[in-house]
Write a protein that holds these residues in place. Structure first.
Motif, mmCIF file in Angstrom:
data_model
loop_
_atom_site.group_PDB
_atom_site.id
_atom_site.type_symbol
_atom_site.label_atom_id
_atom_site.label_comp_id
_atom_site.label_asym_id
_atom_site.label_seq_id
_atom_site.Cartn_x
_atom_site.Cartn_y
_atom_site.Cartn_z
ATOM 1 N N PHE A 39 0.804 -1.219 0.000
ATOM 2 C CA PHE A 39 0.000 0.000 0.000
ATOM 3 C C PHE A 39 0.842 1.277 0.000
ATOM 4 O O PHE A 39 0.474 2.265 -0.618
ATOM 5 C CB PHE A 39 -0.949 -0.003 1.204
ATOM 6 N N LEU A 40 1.960 1.285 0.689
ATOM 7 C CA LEU A 40 2.780 2.503 0.792
ATOM 8 C C LEU A 40 3.929 2.553 -0.214
ATOM 9 O O LEU A 40 4.773 3.432 -0.136
ATOM 10 C CB LEU A 40 3.342 2.636 2.216
ATOM 11 N N THR A 41 3.953 1.628 -1.158
ATOM 12 C CA THR A 41 5.014 1.667 -2.159
ATOM 13 C C THR A 41 4.732 2.769 -3.173
ATOM 14 O O THR A 41 3.585 3.160 -3.385
ATOM 15 C CB THR A 41 5.142 0.318 -2.891
ATOM 16 N N ALA A 42 5.772 3.235 -3.792
ATOM 17 C CA ALA A 42 5.635 4.338 -4.757
ATOM 18 C C ALA A 42 4.657 3.986 -5.874
ATOM 19 O O ALA A 42 3.919 4.840 -6.353
ATOM 20 C CB ALA A 42 7.000 4.701 -5.334
ATOM 21 N N GLY A 43 4.629 2.734 -6.292
ATOM 22 C CA GLY A 43 3.754 2.318 -7.379
ATOM 23 C C GLY A 43 2.276 2.348 -7.025
ATOM 24 O O GLY A 43 1.425 2.390 -7.912
ATOM 25 N N SER A 44 1.951 2.326 -5.738
ATOM 26 C CA SER A 44 0.538 2.333 -5.350
ATOM 27 C C SER A 44 0.045 3.724 -4.961
ATOM 28 O O SER A 44 -1.144 3.919 -4.752
ATOM 29 C CB SER A 44 0.294 1.364 -4.191
ATOM 30 N N LEU A 45 0.954 4.668 -4.855
ATOM 31 C CA LEU A 45 0.579 6.020 -4.440
ATOM 32 C C LEU A 45 0.519 6.952 -5.641
ATOM 33 O O LEU A 45 1.450 7.002 -6.440
ATOM 34 C CB LEU A 45 1.595 6.576 -3.431
ATOM 35 N N GLN A 49 1.874 15.853 -10.209
ATOM 36 C CA GLN A 49 3.048 16.177 -11.020
ATOM 37 C C GLN A 49 3.633 17.525 -10.626
ATOM 38 O O GLN A 49 4.838 17.718 -10.684
ATOM 39 C CB GLN A 49 2.671 16.191 -12.495
ATOM 40 N N HIS A 50 2.766 18.445 -10.227
ATOM 41 C CA HIS A 50 3.200 19.783 -9.844
ATOM 42 C C HIS A 50 2.685 20.075 -8.446
ATOM 43 O O HIS A 50 1.592 20.618 -8.276
ATOM 44 C CB HIS A 50 2.686 20.827 -10.840
ATOM 45 N N ALA A 51 3.469 19.693 -7.458
ATOM 46 C CA ALA A 51 3.060 19.867 -6.064
ATOM 47 C C ALA A 51 2.976 21.354 -5.708
ATOM 48 O O ALA A 51 3.823 22.144 -6.119
ATOM 49 C CB ALA A 51 4.048 19.166 -5.147
ATOM 50 N N GLN A 56 3.177 21.443 1.463
ATOM 51 C CA GLN A 56 4.495 20.876 1.755
ATOM 52 C C GLN A 56 4.439 19.878 2.905
ATOM 53 O O GLN A 56 5.066 18.822 2.852
ATOM 54 C CB GLN A 56 5.518 21.980 2.063
ATOM 55 N N SER A 57 3.669 20.169 3.948
ATOM 56 C CA SER A 57 3.603 19.243 5.087
ATOM 57 C C SER A 57 2.974 17.910 4.680
ATOM 58 O O SER A 57 3.357 16.854 5.198
ATOM 59 C CB SER A 57 2.834 19.872 6.251
ATOM 60 N N VAL A 58 2.040 17.950 3.742
ATOM 61 C CA VAL A 58 1.437 16.710 3.242
ATOM 62 C C VAL A 58 2.479 15.898 2.489
ATOM 63 O O VAL A 58 2.581 14.678 2.658
ATOM 64 C CB VAL A 58 0.219 17.019 2.340
ATOM 65 N N ARG A 59 3.270 16.563 1.663
ATOM 66 C CA ARG A 59 4.321 15.870 0.917
ATOM 67 C C ARG A 59 5.353 15.267 1.875
ATOM 68 O O ARG A 59 5.858 14.164 1.662
ATOM 69 C CB ARG A 59 5.040 16.830 -0.052
ATOM 70 N N ALA A 64 7.682 10.499 4.425
ATOM 71 C CA ALA A 64 8.007 9.736 5.637
ATOM 72 C C ALA A 64 7.361 8.359 5.594
ATOM 73 O O ALA A 64 7.982 7.356 5.968
ATOM 74 C CB ALA A 64 7.556 10.503 6.877
ATOM 75 N N HIS A 65 6.122 8.306 5.116
ATOM 76 C CA HIS A 65 5.453 7.010 5.008
ATOM 77 C C HIS A 65 6.161 6.102 4.000
ATOM 78 O O HIS A 65 6.345 4.915 4.250
ATOM 79 C CB HIS A 65 3.983 7.201 4.618
ATOM 80 N N GLU A 66 6.558 6.662 2.890
ATOM 81 C CA GLU A 66 7.237 5.864 1.864
ATOM 82 C C GLU A 66 8.614 5.406 2.330
ATOM 83 O O GLU A 66 9.011 4.269 2.088
ATOM 84 C CB GLU A 66 7.390 6.668 0.578
ATOM 85 N N GLN A 67 9.355 6.293 2.996
ATOM 86 C CA GLN A 67 10.747 6.013 3.322
ATOM 87 C C GLN A 67 10.939 5.336 4.679
ATOM 88 O O GLN A 67 11.872 4.553 4.851
ATOM 89 C CB GLN A 67 11.556 7.308 3.269
ATOM 90 N N GLN A 68 10.081 5.647 5.652
ATOM 91 C CA GLN A 68 10.292 5.129 7.002
ATOM 92 C C GLN A 68 9.269 4.063 7.404
ATOM 93 O O GLN A 68 9.629 3.063 8.021
ATOM 94 C CB GLN A 68 10.262 6.278 8.011
#
Length: 133
Positions: A39-45, A49-51, A56-59, A64-68
């Motif tokens: 669920f938290l892998t880059a392919g599922s999220l 394209q233009h944040a 910024q806090s959401v990103r 953090a969810h993806e990396q930690q």
């Protein structure tokens, strides 16, 4: 958006359970914690394209969810599936099933906040009553 949708489904399930109870129908809402899935892998999220800088806090939370968190989730999805099957066979369904040890801490925090809010304004809010003129 994800959390808002979960919140809406939880409310709908709670309402549905109350509405259909007299017909012998039961409804359960599942509140899962973190489970070690893709669920938290880059392919599922899906990410923009233009944040926008305002988000910024959401990103940062997403990163953090993806990396930690990803790969370190405490919940076992196979055990969760077994629990869901067990619940589905129970004569009396739960309206609220909290699934995973970590979600219990989150639920307790919410209950504490709600209790605090109730107590903080109870005298004022409960005194709002219609009075005859």
């Amino acid at each position: 958006m994800y959390c808002a949708t979960k919140f809406a489904v939880a409310g709908l399930t709670e309402l549905c359970a109350a509405e259909v109870k007299d017909f012998g129908v039961q409804a359960s809402g599942v509140y899962p914690g973190y489970f070690r899935t893709n669920f938290l892998t880059a392919g599922s999220l899906g990410t923009p394209q233009h944040a926008l800088a305002a988000y910024q806090s959401v990103r940062e939370s997403q990163a953090a969810h993806e990396q930690q968190t990803n790969g370190n989730q405490p919940g076992d999805p196979e055990k969760a599936a077994a629990t869901l099957l067990q619940l589905s066979k129970a004569a009396q369904q739960l309206v609220h099933l909290f699934l995973g040890a970590d979600v219990y801490q989150m639920a307790e925090q919410k209950i504490t906040t709600v209790q605090h809010n109730l107590q903080q304004w109870q005298a004022v809010a409960a005194a709002i009553r219609f009075t005859e003129a």
